[in-house]
Design a protein around this motif. Structure first.
Motif, short mmCIF file in Angstrom:
data_model
loop_
_atom_site.label_atom_id
_atom_site.label_comp_id
_atom_site.label_asym_id
_atom_site.label_seq_id
_atom_site.Cartn_x
_atom_site.Cartn_y
_atom_site.Cartn_z
N LEU A 51 -39.55 -1.99 -1.03
CA LEU A 51 -38.84 -3.27 -1.09
C LEU A 51 -37.37 -2.94 -1.28
CD1 LEU A 51 -41.48 -5.08 -3.26
CD2 LEU A 51 -40.80 -5.81 -0.97
N ARG A 53 -34.38 -4.03 -2.22
CA ARG A 53 -33.41 -4.13 -3.32
C ARG A 53 -33.52 -2.99 -4.33
NH1 ARG A 53 -34.26 -8.10 -8.27
NH2 ARG A 53 -32.99 -6.44 -9.15
N TRP A 54 -34.75 -2.50 -4.61
CA TRP A 54 -34.93 -1.52 -5.69
C TRP A 54 -34.22 -0.21 -5.38
CZ3 TRP A 54 -36.07 -4.38 -9.49
CH2 TRP A 54 -36.90 -5.49 -9.33
N ASP A 127 -34.90 -6.56 -14.84
CA ASP A 127 -35.21 -7.62 -13.87
C ASP A 127 -36.55 -8.32 -14.15
OD1 ASP A 127 -36.31 -8.64 -10.98
OD2 ASP A 127 -34.14 -8.79 -11.15
N ARG A 128 -37.59 -7.56 -14.46
CA ARG A 128 -38.91 -8.15 -14.71
C ARG A 128 -39.28 -7.94 -16.17
NH1 ARG A 128 -42.10 -5.39 -9.57
NH2 ARG A 128 -41.19 -6.69 -7.91
N ASP A 179 -46.37 -9.99 -11.22
CA ASP A 179 -44.93 -10.02 -11.50
C ASP A 179 -44.57 -11.27 -12.31
OD1 ASP A 179 -41.93 -9.69 -9.40
OD2 ASP A 179 -42.17 -10.16 -11.52
N ASN A 181 -41.83 -12.50 -12.98
CA ASN A 181 -40.78 -13.31 -12.34
C ASN A 181 -41.36 -14.35 -11.40
OD1 ASN A 181 -38.81 -11.89 -13.63
ND2 ASN A 181 -38.18 -10.71 -11.84
N PHE A 185 -40.05 -18.17 -10.62
CA PHE A 185 -39.54 -18.62 -9.32
C PHE A 185 -40.30 -19.87 -8.88
CE2 PHE A 185 -37.23 -14.94 -9.48
CZ PHE A 185 -37.80 -13.77 -9.00
N TRP A 224 -45.85 -8.43 -3.08
CA TRP A 224 -44.69 -8.96 -2.35
C TRP A 224 -44.66 -8.43 -0.91
CZ3 TRP A 224 -41.59 -12.66 -4.45
CH2 TRP A 224 -41.57 -12.80 -5.86
N ASP A 283 -32.85 -12.44 -2.39
CA ASP A 283 -32.48 -11.03 -2.43
C ASP A 283 -31.35 -10.63 -1.49
OD1 ASP A 283 -35.81 -9.77 -3.09
OD2 ASP A 283 -34.20 -10.26 -4.48
N LYS A 303 -28.86 -12.29 -5.41
CA LYS A 303 -28.71 -11.76 -6.77
C LYS A 303 -27.97 -10.44 -6.60
CE LYS A 303 -33.14 -11.63 -7.79
NZ LYS A 303 -34.41 -11.67 -8.55
C1 GAL Z 1 -38.99 -9.73 -8.12
C2 GAL Z 1 -37.51 -9.64 -8.01
C3 GAL Z 1 -37.10 -10.20 -6.71
C4 GAL Z 1 -37.87 -9.61 -5.56
C5 GAL Z 1 -39.31 -9.31 -5.85
C6 GAL Z 1 -39.88 -8.27 -4.93
O1 GAL Z 1 -39.38 -9.35 -9.38
O2 GAL Z 1 -36.88 -10.35 -9.04
O3 GAL Z 1 -35.72 -9.98 -6.56
O4 GAL Z 1 -37.25 -8.50 -5.14
O5 GAL Z 1 -39.51 -8.86 -7.16
O6 GAL Z 1 -39.30 -7.04 -5.11
#
Ligand code: GAL
Length: 372
Positions: A51, A53-54, A127-128, A179, A181, A185, A224, A283, A303
């Protein structure tokens, strides 16, 4: 070989393993300096490289910490919980002073974090949120509930739902069930949209029943994964959108899912600028930003992960120096054992009109990569 010898050999092997691991990890992350002298070691645990962003999160934070003189161990766990636990155990064995963890499953880390706590290692949830343990000291993230609210409000204003327009066909999706988060969301979006579902202005042809925020797991896509979202969207379009029925709006919690959903819409003949539905995201991933410019995604909630890395680096510094750690939310994030002192950063809506001013001019994405 007698049983005793076998035990001794095993013990010797275990001892050897610990010393060699320490030795080799020292070389891996400490350049031959004795383990507990010199700059502190910070362990950075990221969920996966698959994924987008990481990769940015890990690289930026490691770069900041190295520049600040810390030793670092940056690890990616391929979205495998056991692998992440082993990586954390190695960081603990390597005498890390601080662990920064973007967890895969926030409920699976209590045992290894007890080991960390026994060695007085500080833990920052990245983040999480990490749940079900007292052994998490701080949390740094974006305002996750606001992310969902922005997606919900975007849909309301685009469709004119607050002007009484409708009915429209909606297909809701939620993030990975492991997750923490994903819950926020979905709740942020559903607290905006549910009134229109209840009033019949938003209809869900796939029949997904979402009476309240807690029902989010019935529409979650594990890991995801884009391919998971594509398969689910194919199934819904094949089963519930026959006889010319069209989907008008898809609530996608992030970009990796939106990418799969867009591929499904493509393969079902939807055309941008014609009958392509409103599609949300999160993202600011490169492929999705290209889709936004091509009219195949309506928005993304950006973000700026660099600001999250900056905030966490400040937290690491404060912990190391024994000064006050900056937080701006000491109420929202109860992990089931305690309210974790948190720092929340602001998410931002990006559409076709401000891709350049927000994502390119800030240096988050390159104009050349976007064909701009
Ligand atoms: C979430 C994160 C999102 C998105 C998702 C999948 O925890 O906050 O930005 O990237 O994971 O990686």
């Amino acid at each position: 070989m007698s049983k005793t010898l076998r035990v001794l050999a095993a013990a010797a092997m275990a001892a050897l393993l610990t010393t060699t691991t320490a030795a080799c990890s020292k070389t891996r992350s400490t350049d031959n300096a004795p383990a507990d002298s010199g700059p502190a070691l910070v362990g950075i645990a990221m969920p996966t490289r698959s994924l987008e962003r990481w990769n940015n999160d890990g690289a930026h934070l490691e770069d900041l910490l190295k520049k600040a003189g810390y030793k670092t161990s940056l690890q990616y766990a391929d979205n495998k919980v056991d692998q992440q636990i082993t990586q954390l155990q190695n960081m603990i064995n390597d005498k890390a002073k601080i662990l920064v963890i973007a967890s895969i499953d926030g409920t699976a880390l209590a045992p290894v974090l007890q080991t960390a706590a026994d060695k007085k290692i500080k833990v920052i949830a990245y983040d999480r949120l990490i749940n079900s343990t007292p052994n998490v000291d701080y949390y740094a993230t974006f305002d996750n509930y606001k992310v969902g609210q922005l997606q919900g409000q975007f849909i309301v204003s685009k469709l004119g739902l607050d002007q009484g327009k409708g009915p429209f066909n909606l297909e809701p999706f939620a993030g990975s069930s492991d997750d923490n988060n994903a819950k926020f969301f979905f709740a942020g979006a559903w607290d905006v949209l549910k009134q229109y579902v209840d009033s019949g202005k938003l209809v869900i042809p796939s029949g997904k029943k979402l009476p309240n925020d807690d029902a989010w797991k019935t529409v979650s896509i594990n890991g995801w994964k884009s391919e998971g979202a594509q398969a689910e969207m194919d199934n819904r379009l094949n089963s519930f959108y026959t006889g010319g029925k069209k989907v008008d709006v898809v609530l996608s919690p992030n970009d990796s899912l939106a990418l799969g959903i867009a591929q499904s819409l493509d393969s079902h003949g939807y055309k941008p600028g014609a009958d392509w539905p409103i599609l949300t995201g999160q993202d600011g991933d490169l492929a999705n930003t290209k889709n936004i410019l091509a009219g195949k995604q309506s928005m993304t909630v950006w973000k700026d992960t660099r600001t999250l890395g900056d905030q966490v680096a400040k937290m690491v510094d404060a912990i190391t120096k024994g000064t006050a750690v900056e937080t701006n939310d000491t109420k929202t994030y109860n992990n089931g054992v305690k309210v974790v002192p948190s720092y929340l950063l602001p998410p931002v809506v990006v559409t076709k009109d401000d891709v350049k001013s927000k994502l390119v001019d800030s240096g988050f994405l390159k104009a050349s990569d976007l064909g701009l």
